[in-house]
Design a protein around this motif. Structure first.
Motif, PDB file in Angstrom:
ATOM      1  N   SER A 150      39.141  37.715  36.554  1.00  0.00           N
ATOM      2  CA  SER A 150      39.910  38.976  37.022  1.00  0.00           C
ATOM      3  C   SER A 150      41.217  38.151  38.619  1.00  0.00           C
ATOM      4  N   LEU A 151      40.733  37.278  38.315  1.00  0.00           N
ATOM      5  CA  LEU A 151      41.140  36.603  40.293  1.00  0.00           C
ATOM      6  C   LEU A 151      42.133  36.047  39.057  1.00  0.00           C
ATOM      7  N   ARG A 152      42.926  35.673  37.901  1.00  0.00           N
ATOM      8  CA  ARG A 152      44.628  35.927  37.385  1.00  0.00           C
ATOM      9  C   ARG A 152      44.973  36.760  37.542  1.00  0.00           C
ATOM     10  N   ALA A 153      44.306  38.082  37.119  1.00  0.00           N
ATOM     11  CA  ALA A 153      44.575  39.118  36.726  1.00  0.00           C
ATOM     12  C   ALA A 153      45.176  39.877  37.651  1.00  0.00           C
ATOM     13  N   ALA A 154      44.752  39.561  38.774  1.00  0.00           N
ATOM     14  CA  ALA A 154      45.289  40.228  39.040  1.00  0.00           C
ATOM     15  C   ALA A 154      46.085  39.663  40.786  1.00  0.00           C
ATOM     16  N   ILE A 155      46.816  38.178  40.106  1.00  0.00           N
ATOM     17  CA  ILE A 155      47.882  37.615  40.540  1.00  0.00           C
ATOM     18  C   ILE A 155      48.657  38.161  39.961  1.00  0.00           C
ATOM     19  N   GLU A 156      48.693  38.355  38.550  1.00  0.00           N
ATOM     20  CA  GLU A 156      49.706  38.674  37.517  1.00  0.00           C
ATOM     21  C   GLU A 156      50.258  40.021  37.923  1.00  0.00           C
ATOM     22  N   GLU A 157      49.322  40.818  38.827  1.00  0.00           N
ATOM     23  CA  GLU A 157      49.357  41.990  39.078  1.00  0.00           C
ATOM     24  C   GLU A 157      50.162  42.167  39.967  1.00  0.00           C
ATOM     25  N   GLY A 158      49.699  41.195  40.683  1.00  0.00           N
ATOM     26  CA  GLY A 158      50.193  41.148  42.399  1.00  0.00           C
ATOM     27  C   GLY A 158      52.093  40.477  42.500  1.00  0.00           C
ATOM     28  N   VAL A 159      51.749  39.545  41.853  1.00  0.00           N
ATOM     29  CA  VAL A 159      53.259  38.828  42.253  1.00  0.00           C
ATOM     30  C   VAL A 159      54.142  38.946  41.553  1.00  0.00           C
ATOM     31  N   VAL A 160      55.357  38.452  41.268  1.00  0.00           N
ATOM     32  CA  VAL A 160      56.447  38.958  40.608  1.00  0.00           C
ATOM     33  C   VAL A 160      56.323  37.323  39.804  1.00  0.00           C
ATOM     34  N   ALA A 161      56.417  37.682  38.567  1.00  0.00           N
ATOM     35  CA  ALA A 161      55.963  36.674  37.374  1.00  0.00           C
ATOM     36  C   ALA A 161      57.128  35.275  37.875  1.00  0.00           C
ATOM     37  N   GLU A 162      58.425  35.355  38.580  1.00  0.00           N
ATOM     38  CA  GLU A 162      59.437  34.167  38.896  1.00  0.00           C
ATOM     39  C   GLU A 162      58.592  33.200  39.984  1.00  0.00           C
ATOM     40  N   LEU A 163      58.288  33.808  40.758  1.00  0.00           N
ATOM     41  CA  LEU A 163      57.334  33.394  41.646  1.00  0.00           C
ATOM     42  C   LEU A 163      55.973  32.314  41.513  1.00  0.00           C
ATOM     43  N   ARG A 164      55.693  32.440  40.281  1.00  0.00           N
ATOM     44  CA  ARG A 164      54.620  32.026  39.859  1.00  0.00           C
ATOM     45  C   ARG A 164      54.311  30.470  38.951  1.00  0.00           C
ATOM     46  N   ALA A 165      55.529  30.460  38.698  1.00  0.00           N
ATOM     47  CA  ALA A 165      56.185  30.183  37.043  1.00  0.00           C
ATOM     48  C   ALA A 165      56.357  28.390  36.964  1.00  0.00           C
ATOM     49  N   ASN A 166      56.322  27.627  38.762  1.00  0.00           N
ATOM     50  CA  ASN A 166      55.625  26.720  38.395  1.00  0.00           C
ATOM     51  C   ASN A 166      54.097  26.310  39.595  1.00  0.00           C
ATOM     52  N   LEU A 167      53.393  27.920  39.798  1.00  0.00           N
ATOM     53  CA  LEU A 167      52.257  27.052  40.537  1.00  0.00           C
ATOM     54  C   LEU A 167      51.563  27.044  39.633  1.00  0.00           C
ATOM     55  N   LYS A 168      50.534  25.322  40.033  1.00  0.00           N
ATOM     56  CA  LYS A 168      49.461  25.373  39.379  1.00  0.00           C
ATOM     57  C   LYS A 168      47.850  25.907  40.330  1.00  0.00           C
ATOM     58  N   ILE A 169      47.093  26.274  38.909  1.00  0.00           N
ATOM     59  CA  ILE A 169      45.775  26.415  39.976  1.00  0.00           C
ATOM     60  C   ILE A 169      44.767  25.575  39.664  1.00  0.00           C
ATOM     61  N   GLU A 170      43.670  25.189  40.719  1.00  0.00           N
ATOM     62  CA  GLU A 170      43.295  23.796  40.045  1.00  0.00           C
ATOM     63  C   GLU A 170      41.378  24.327  40.608  1.00  0.00           C
ATOM     64  N   THR A 171      40.491  23.496  40.362  1.00  0.00           N
ATOM     65  CA  THR A 171      39.657  23.444  41.154  1.00  0.00           C
ATOM     66  C   THR A 171      39.244  22.678  41.795  1.00  0.00           C
ATOM     67  N   LEU A 172      39.013  22.244  42.901  1.00  0.00           N
ATOM     68  CA  LEU A 172      38.518  21.298  42.699  1.00  0.00           C
ATOM     69  C   LEU A 172      37.033  20.937  43.853  1.00  0.00           C
ATOM     70  N   PRO A 173      36.089  19.766  42.963  1.00  0.00           N
ATOM     71  CA  PRO A 173      34.586  19.416  43.762  1.00  0.00           C
ATOM     72  C   PRO A 173      34.762  19.206  45.077  1.00  0.00           C
ATOM     73  N   VAL A 174      34.584  20.015  45.637  1.00  0.00           N
ATOM     74  CA  VAL A 174      34.564  19.761  47.428  1.00  0.00           C
ATOM     75  C   VAL A 174      32.543  19.514  47.665  1.00  0.00           C
TER      76      VAL A 174
END
Lengths: 418, 418
Positions: A356-380
């Motif tokens: 749902s997080l990814r779906a919301a990003i797709e729904e909420g922002v123009v595709a062009e702005l997230r073209a190069n965006l990397k989403i990662e998870t990090l153990p902290v």
DNA sequence: GATTTTGTTGTGCAATGCAAAATAATATAT
DNA sequence: ATATATTATTTTGCATTGCACAACAAAATC
């Protein structure tokens, strides 16, 4: 504009580069420093000689010399930061607890202590006095010469105003505007700072090269609260009062669910532990958040229930993901980051949240702005707050050692001439 | 970390400081440069001598010398940027129109031209070819030696990817991903850039010292669209692809009103001219936005109606204010700015918008975060886009003149030695 | 024409970094 | 055991930079 430059500035800069290299790479021989910094061997010799004389760096006895004993040629001399060049104290204030750590100049933690303390109902002045007393007590307990302690750096959950040195608002306190820096500086007469805990985690990520040193990276910390650290061009972005990246209290829905901070519709009210729990339990949105962290076992159980198919639990995690996703979408529209890093205990449930997080990003922002965006998870790890506070403090000390070093020399000269 | 420093860097930096001072202060005598930069008279003489030799600076005949003729002592010699040291072309692409300006090294506009052109339905390659042809035509019409043109800088409404040099999305085009920079650079063989128009306005604000050079200022441009320029520590923040501060397309309400960009719930769909008009006319939220700017007369009439008490018009402006206010509240939570500047034609109706805008900010963000925040209104002329593009281009040229100057000299020396 | 005022240039110094040569310390070959 | 190769560090000599201070230059005023 960055003002005029002169040869002093050059030396200062190069001294700092050497110190930073040493801090990041650990003990290194001079050749290595030259290779890494791009400075000539001659210059490295000159600078390290100064730094050794100034007491910031030492030649290490070749303890691990056996490692490269197979090589021919003159053996290297390892240089390292001098551990007892200076010390600092990192303090972490959270709900019902204060933690202390004493770190040496290499960043190594020498002593730690923590104490439970009923922060929530304390009056500002009383808390400040108590903090000073406990800090003194901690210093005494470490047997370190107090004069060697160069700074005290405090991290706290909530809105920390680093300009005024006050805790503007924190879930740890009912009171607002708790003055921290001035009382500490008056009591100890050394530089003290106050910062937001998420920003300190971000400092730690930088120090450990977990965050790219160019571009913009947003690190989101999910758990009991929702925090963010914004790293722009290798430095944590602080905003005008050090209260930037209050992602958790960024509005998600006008007039929405009640948040710990007393406001309606904050992202945290949907996506933090208590927000998720509240919606899973189908409690009304204006139910007062608990004043203490949700028990980890309760969250484990909720995650398990969701994975076992519990509709309400699944919906709660999805709702959280949608809230974070829209928050991120708005952040992306504003900042066009290169990278988003998801971290913190809340990422345990990422399998439930992420779609749902990814779906919301797709729904909420123009595709062009997230073209190069990397989403990662990090153990902290839990200790990232204290660790990051120390990292930030050490970087500050480096700047002071590099800056004060040559300045002191010229000051002395001037005094001799007079 | 900012790498090592050497004496070359010192000279480069000081040359740049002198150039920037000259650009900002206008023609100044050497003493004045010394006073302003903090450099010694000797150094100023040395640097200006180089800059004169490099053709970036000239001694001006004392045209305005009569001004200080009342003073005793040796009269000053005014130094100024050499107008014909270099030229640049600024291009503004908007819906149905291309504008050109030729600027000399002082930033003065020497020639302008504009042409109407039906951009919307054009194919990317066709548009690129046309742009090149029109640029060539414009250059020819100016009678400037083409070799003297140092760069071509293009500003466009919408999402401009400055890394790829492509218009990712713009209201001026149906097509997406229109390549601009590569075709221009191939055709003219000089550096070309592409940028978002709001960011260029922000560049202009910096050049005119209308924006503080420290801290964070967010400039909001209201009108047919909603734009933003984010100035962080004196530089326009670009984000990873130059598409930062897409405030107009930051989501306001998930699944909300239809926006020009094709998405639902963008801020622009509520707060731009067409959004306000649509809601005043009580058209459904998913009514397609017009592909051309709303006639200014229509907006005048709507404002007049609202001021005369028309309920629907009043509600529409209030709705717009609330949308912008919540957008700003979210921006404030993320960035904790020092200052917000409201500008653009839309500020004409600020009396109708501001109350709900401020109420939304108060509702949407913790009081502590807006304690020191200043909100101002700024008159911004239409030409700020071309002007700002030129300002940004000139700053780039300064950096190149300062950087190339000494570099060239050493290059030449090396060649002589070989 | 001398004096005054102010701006510009030259000289000598101190600091910086670098290239190249010199020195140091070790491994390996003979 | 000695010479040689190899690598690390230091020393030396030079070019660059900026600055303080002195010398010079140009005009207004006396």
């Amino acid at each position: 504009m960055r003002g005029k430059a002169d040869s002093d500035l050059v030396r200062r800069q190069n001294r700092r580069v050497v110190l930073e290299t040493l801090r990041f790479h650990g003990p290194s021989p001079r050749v290595e420093l030259g290779r890494f910094t791009g400075l000539s061997p001659a210059t490295i010799t000159s600078i390290t000689m100064q730094l050794i004389q100034d007491g910031a760096v030492i030649e290490l006895d070749d303890v691990a010399g056996t490692v490269d004993s197979a090589k021919r040629g003159r053996p290297t001399v390892l240089l390292g930061l001098k551990p007892d060049a200076a010390f600092m104290i990192a303090v972490k204030i959270s709900i019902g607890m204060i933690e202390f750590a004493l770190a040496d100049f290499t960043g190594e933690i020498r002593e730690r202590a923590q104490l439970s303390i009923a922060t929530f109902d304390m009056q500002p002045e009383i808390f400040a006095r108590r903090l000073i007393a406990e800090t003194k007590h901690f210093i005494t307990s470490t047997n370190i010469e107090p004069a060697l302690i160069a700074q005290i750096n405090v991290a706290v959950q909530g809105v920390a105003d680093n300009r005024l040195g006050k805790i503007a608002w924190s879930p740890a306190f009912k009171a607002r505007g708790i003055s921290i820096v001035s009382p500490l500086e008056e009591a100890f007469n050394i530089p003290c700072t106050l910062a937001n805990d998420a920003n300190m985690i971000a400092e730690g990520l930088i120090a450990q090269k977990m965050v790219k040193l160019s571009g913009t990276t947003a690190a989101v910390f999910m758990g009991y609260g929702i925090g963010m650290g914004l790293v722009i061009d290798g430095a944590v972005y602080q905003g005008s009062t050090g209260a930037a990246a209050e992602f958790g209290h960024m509005n998600y829905v006008p007039g929405g669910a009640l948040c710990r901070c007393g406001r309606a519709g904050c992202l945290e009210a949907y996506a933090s532990d208590y927000g998720i729990l509240r919606s899973a339990e189908k409690l009304p949105d204006d139910t007062s958040p608990p004043s203490h962290p949700v028990n980890a076992q309760v969250m484990f159980a909720l995650e398990a229930a969701a994975r076992a198919g519990d509709k309400d639990a699944i919906a709660a995690f999805q709702k959280a993901g949608r809230a974070i996703g829209f928050g991120l979408a708005r952040m992306i529209a504003l900042l066009n980051p290169d990278r988003i890093v998801l971290a913190g205990a809340g990422t345990r449930a990422l399998d439930l949240i992420e779609p749902s997080l990814r779906a919301a990003i797709e729904e909420g922002v123009v595709a062009e702005l997230r073209a190069n965006l990397k989403i990662e998870t990090l153990p902290v790890g839990k200790d990232m707050i204290i660790g990051g506070t120390i990292d930030a403090g050490m970087r500050r000390l480096d700047s002071e050692v590099y800056a004060i070093g040559p300045a002191l020399q010229t000051e002395v000269k001037k005094e001799l001439l007079v």
